[in-house]
Write an enzyme that holds these catalytic residues in place. Structure first.
Site, PDB file in Angstrom:
ATOM      1  N   SER A 172       0.875  -1.185   0.000  1.00  0.00           N
ATOM      2  CA  SER A 172       0.000   0.000   0.000  1.00  0.00           C
ATOM      3  C   SER A 172       0.911   1.234   0.000  1.00  0.00           C
ATOM      4  O   SER A 172       0.936   2.018   0.928  1.00  0.00           O
ATOM      5  CB  SER A 172      -0.926  -0.005   1.212  1.00  0.00           C
ATOM      6  N   HIS A 190      -3.313  -5.936   1.991  1.00  0.00           N
ATOM      7  CA  HIS A 190      -2.464  -7.019   2.509  1.00  0.00           C
ATOM      8  C   HIS A 190      -3.142  -8.384   2.522  1.00  0.00           C
ATOM      9  O   HIS A 190      -2.516  -9.381   2.848  1.00  0.00           O
ATOM     10  CB  HIS A 190      -1.975  -6.685   3.931  1.00  0.00           C
ATOM     11  N   GLU A 198      -5.145  -2.547   8.979  1.00  0.00           N
ATOM     12  CA  GLU A 198      -4.480  -3.158  10.139  1.00  0.00           C
ATOM     13  C   GLU A 198      -5.169  -2.787  11.447  1.00  0.00           C
ATOM     14  O   GLU A 198      -5.430  -1.611  11.693  1.00  0.00           O
ATOM     15  CB  GLU A 198      -3.016  -2.678  10.224  1.00  0.00           C
ATOM     16  N   GLU A 200       1.530  -9.651   6.511  1.00  0.00           N
ATOM     17  CA  GLU A 200       2.348  -9.387   7.698  1.00  0.00           C
ATOM     18  C   GLU A 200       2.110 -10.398   8.819  1.00  0.00           C
ATOM     19  O   GLU A 200       2.572 -10.206   9.941  1.00  0.00           O
ATOM     20  CB  GLU A 200       2.075  -7.966   8.208  1.00  0.00           C
ATOM     21  N   ASP A 213      -4.215   0.968  11.401  1.00  0.00           N
ATOM     22  CA  ASP A 213      -3.732   1.642  10.195  1.00  0.00           C
ATOM     23  C   ASP A 213      -4.845   1.510   9.179  1.00  0.00           C
ATOM     24  O   ASP A 213      -5.104   0.409   8.671  1.00  0.00           O
ATOM     25  CB  ASP A 213      -2.438   1.008   9.667  1.00  0.00           C
ATOM     26  N   GLU A 233      -3.517   5.440  12.170  1.00  0.00           N
ATOM     27  CA  GLU A 233      -2.623   5.816  11.064  1.00  0.00           C
ATOM     28  C   GLU A 233      -3.431   6.001   9.784  1.00  0.00           C
ATOM     29  O   GLU A 233      -4.373   5.244   9.533  1.00  0.00           O
ATOM     30  CB  GLU A 233      -1.589   4.691  10.897  1.00  0.00           C
ATOM     31  N   ASP A 250       1.322   8.319   7.415  1.00  0.00           N
ATOM     32  CA  ASP A 250       2.237   7.415   6.702  1.00  0.00           C
ATOM     33  C   ASP A 250       2.276   7.845   5.238  1.00  0.00           C
ATOM     34  O   ASP A 250       3.186   8.555   4.816  1.00  0.00           O
ATOM     35  CB  ASP A 250       1.750   5.970   6.888  1.00  0.00           C
ATOM     36  N   LYS A 271       9.594   5.260   7.606  1.00  0.00           N
ATOM     37  CA  LYS A 271      10.013   4.073   6.848  1.00  0.00           C
ATOM     38  C   LYS A 271      11.200   4.500   5.996  1.00  0.00           C
ATOM     39  O   LYS A 271      11.026   5.239   5.014  1.00  0.00           O
ATOM     40  CB  LYS A 271       8.883   3.630   5.918  1.00  0.00           C
ATOM     41  N   SER A 285       8.722   2.023  11.316  1.00  0.00           N
ATOM     42  CA  SER A 285       7.873   0.970  10.742  1.00  0.00           C
ATOM     43  C   SER A 285       8.566   0.061   9.733  1.00  0.00           C
ATOM     44  O   SER A 285       9.414   0.493   8.952  1.00  0.00           O
ATOM     45  CB  SER A 285       6.671   1.624  10.059  1.00  0.00           C
ATOM     46  N   HIS A 286       8.123  -1.180   9.761  1.00  0.00           N
ATOM     47  CA  HIS A 286       8.437  -2.157   8.718  1.00  0.00           C
ATOM     48  C   HIS A 286       7.609  -1.874   7.475  1.00  0.00           C
ATOM     49  O   HIS A 286       6.793  -0.946   7.450  1.00  0.00           O
ATOM     50  CB  HIS A 286       8.128  -3.584   9.222  1.00  0.00           C
ATOM     51  N   LYS A 328       6.337  -0.244  14.654  1.00  0.00           N
ATOM     52  CA  LYS A 328       5.313  -1.100  14.063  1.00  0.00           C
ATOM     53  C   LYS A 328       6.028  -2.159  13.240  1.00  0.00           C
ATOM     54  O   LYS A 328       6.624  -1.842  12.210  1.00  0.00           O
ATOM     55  CB  LYS A 328       4.392  -0.250  13.175  1.00  0.00           C
TER      56      LYS A 328
HETATM   57  O1  LIG Z   1       0.861   0.833   5.322  1.00  0.00           O
HETATM   58  C1  LIG Z   1       1.783   0.476   6.072  1.00  0.00           C
HETATM   59  O2  LIG Z   1       2.004   1.084   7.089  1.00  0.00           O
HETATM   60  C2  LIG Z   1       2.701  -0.656   5.672  1.00  0.00           C
HETATM   61  C3  LIG Z   1       3.242  -1.484   6.774  1.00  0.00           C
HETATM   62  O3  LIG Z   1       2.277  -2.036   7.625  1.00  0.00           O
HETATM   63  O4  LIG Z   1       2.198  -1.389   4.611  1.00  0.00           O
HETATM   64  P1  LIG Z   1       2.979  -1.322   3.191  1.00  0.00           P
HETATM   65  O5  LIG Z   1       4.379  -1.684   3.458  1.00  0.00           O
HETATM   66  O6  LIG Z   1       2.242  -2.278   2.309  1.00  0.00           O
HETATM   67  O7  LIG Z   1       2.867   0.103   2.706  1.00  0.00           O
HETATM   68 MG   LIG Z   2       0.433   2.617   6.748  1.00  0.00          MG
END
Ligand SMILES: O=C(O)[C@@H](CO)OP(=O)(O)O
Ligand SMILES: [Mg+2]
Length: 401
Positions: A42, A146, A155, A196, A232, A275, A302, A327, A354-355, A378
């Site tokens: 995403s 996801h 999430e 995840e 999220d 988020e 994010d 990130k 964040s991951h 996260k």
């Molecule tokens: O949206 C998010 O915060 C992330 C991680 O949970 O998802 P993605 O890496 O798919 O952007």
């Molecule tokens: Mg996010």
């Protein structure tokens, strides 16, 4: 001593089975660092560019590696990241790929730490870091981009805010994840898992709120410390221009309705964290919601901020959110990620490290969270590429890295 003598790049597997970029950085005195780029599903529209790994590797070998070898010191992160920026020459790493850039940036930091004989979090954060630990946000139920046929909200995140230690916090999230599975069983609801490792049941968002609320309360009672939850919403994925609103299956919410809905959920479930509750261009909507519930919960950007100081500054000016997701691969280097944390903290915003949904066993973000004294990290709840970071946090707390 930390002069870079070699940079090696290769394609390795990520947790979705896709290729990603891994970098090794070697230094004159034998220092070694290895890191791999994660990858989002995403992804925000304003993120730095991830190139197909083969292209990113070829471009980095051509443009970046010659500027690093025998030129730059791995111990000087600004120098490394400045060389990557100069080699790329664009604002968004579209030439060498943010995936090559971030892998090299993180590998260089590890090589620098290796030469110093210090753990990465200390190299990045200084001698006085390591006393405070982030609260892990653990994805326990999810859908969106996801997982198919699951919740619209991406999430549902357990947040063990009262845990006396990072280890107890990590195990609390695992307990919530396990309890969710039992509750779904009791309801005869089958559940696959999303990217995840969160449960991805075919239930409505309203039911998911109930299930997670029950699981969190049960675990809180069992463990005797405060466990709450957050979300999220990844609302940029829900927002549809043609519909001029947020699409939840057959229902479409206008921006005002979306703000009302999120504010109501914050009240009803005492959410500790939300988020991306609104679209990635909607600073005004973020500001409205922050005005309404920002004193009770974190409103985190994010896709809105994409770890970018300019977008964060726009948010600060607008009063949009009170927290930023960090990130490193959204922006391309550790220096840029640190700059975003610093700007956030100076303006009273909490940083959440964040991951990505596509990950490897790389543990850099665990060190980054401790180095920056971040409020939250996260990084999932279970599944090897997530537990790699969580276990590293436990080791850092135990002085065992
Ligand atoms: O949206 C998010 O915060 C992330 C991680 O949970 O998802 P993605 O890496 O798919 O952007
Ligand atoms: Mg996010």
């Amino acid at each position: 001593m930390t002069l870079i003598t070699d940079v090696r790049l290769r394609r390795v597997l990520d947790s979705r089975g896709n290729p990603t970029v891994e970098a090794d950085v070697l230094t004159q005195s034998g220092g070694f660092g290895r890191a791999a780029a994660p990858s989002g599903a995403s992804t925000g529209e304003y993120e730095a560019i991830e190139l197909p790994p083969s292209e990113a590797i070829a471009a980095a070998r051509r443009h970046a590696v010659p500027r690093l070898i025998e030129e730059v010191h791995a111990g000087n992160q600004r120098e490394v990241d400045g060389a990557l920026r100069a080699a790329d020459g664009t604002d968004n790493f579209s030439e060498i790929g943010a995936n090559s850039a971030v892998a090299i940036s993180m590998a260089a930091a590890k090589a620098g730490a290796d030469v110093l004989g210090a753990p990465l979090y200390q190299h990045l954060g200084g001698a006085f870091r390591g006393e405070n630990f982030p609260v892990p946000l653990g994805n326990v139920v999810g859908g969106g981009e996801h997982a198919k046929e699951a919740t619209h909200i991406q999430e549902f995140l357990a947040a063990p805010v009262g845990a006396p230690s990072v280890s107890e916090a990590v195990f609390a999230n695992a307990a919530v994840h396990a309890r969710v599975s039992e509750i779904l069983d009791e309801r005869d609801t089958p559940a696959a898992k999303g990217d995840e490792g969160a449960w991805a049941p075919p239930i409505s968002d309203a039911e998911a709120f109930e299930v997670v609320d029950e699981a969190v309360s049960d675990v809180e009672d069992e463990l005797g410390f405060e466990v709450r939850f957050g979300l999220d919403m990844a609302a940029a994925e829900l927002y549809d221009d043609d519909e001029d609103g947020y699409v939840y299956g057959d229902e479409v919410k206008s921006t005002d309705e979306q703000v009302d809905y999120v504010a109501e959920m914050v009240e009803e479930y005492d959410l500790v964290y939300v988020e991306d509750p609104l679209d990635e261009d909607d600073y005004e909507g973020f500001a409205d919601l922050t005005e309404r519930v920002g004193d009770q919960t974190l409103i985190c950007g994010d896709d809105l901020f994409v770890t970018n100081v300019e977008r964060l500054q726009d948010g600060i000016d607008a009063g949009a959110g009170n927290s930023i997701l960090i990130k490193p691969n959204q922006i391309g280097t550790l220096s840029d990620a640190f700059d975003a944390v610093e700007l956030a903290v100076r303006n009273g915003y909490d940083a959440v490290i964040s991951h990505r949904s596509g990950e490897t066993e790389d543990t850099t973000i665990a060190h980054l969270a401790v180095a920056t004294d971040a409020a939250f990290i996260k990084t999932g709840t279970v599944q090897g590429e997530r537990t790699a970071k969580l276990n590293e946090l436990i080791r850092i707390a135990d002085d065992a890295v």
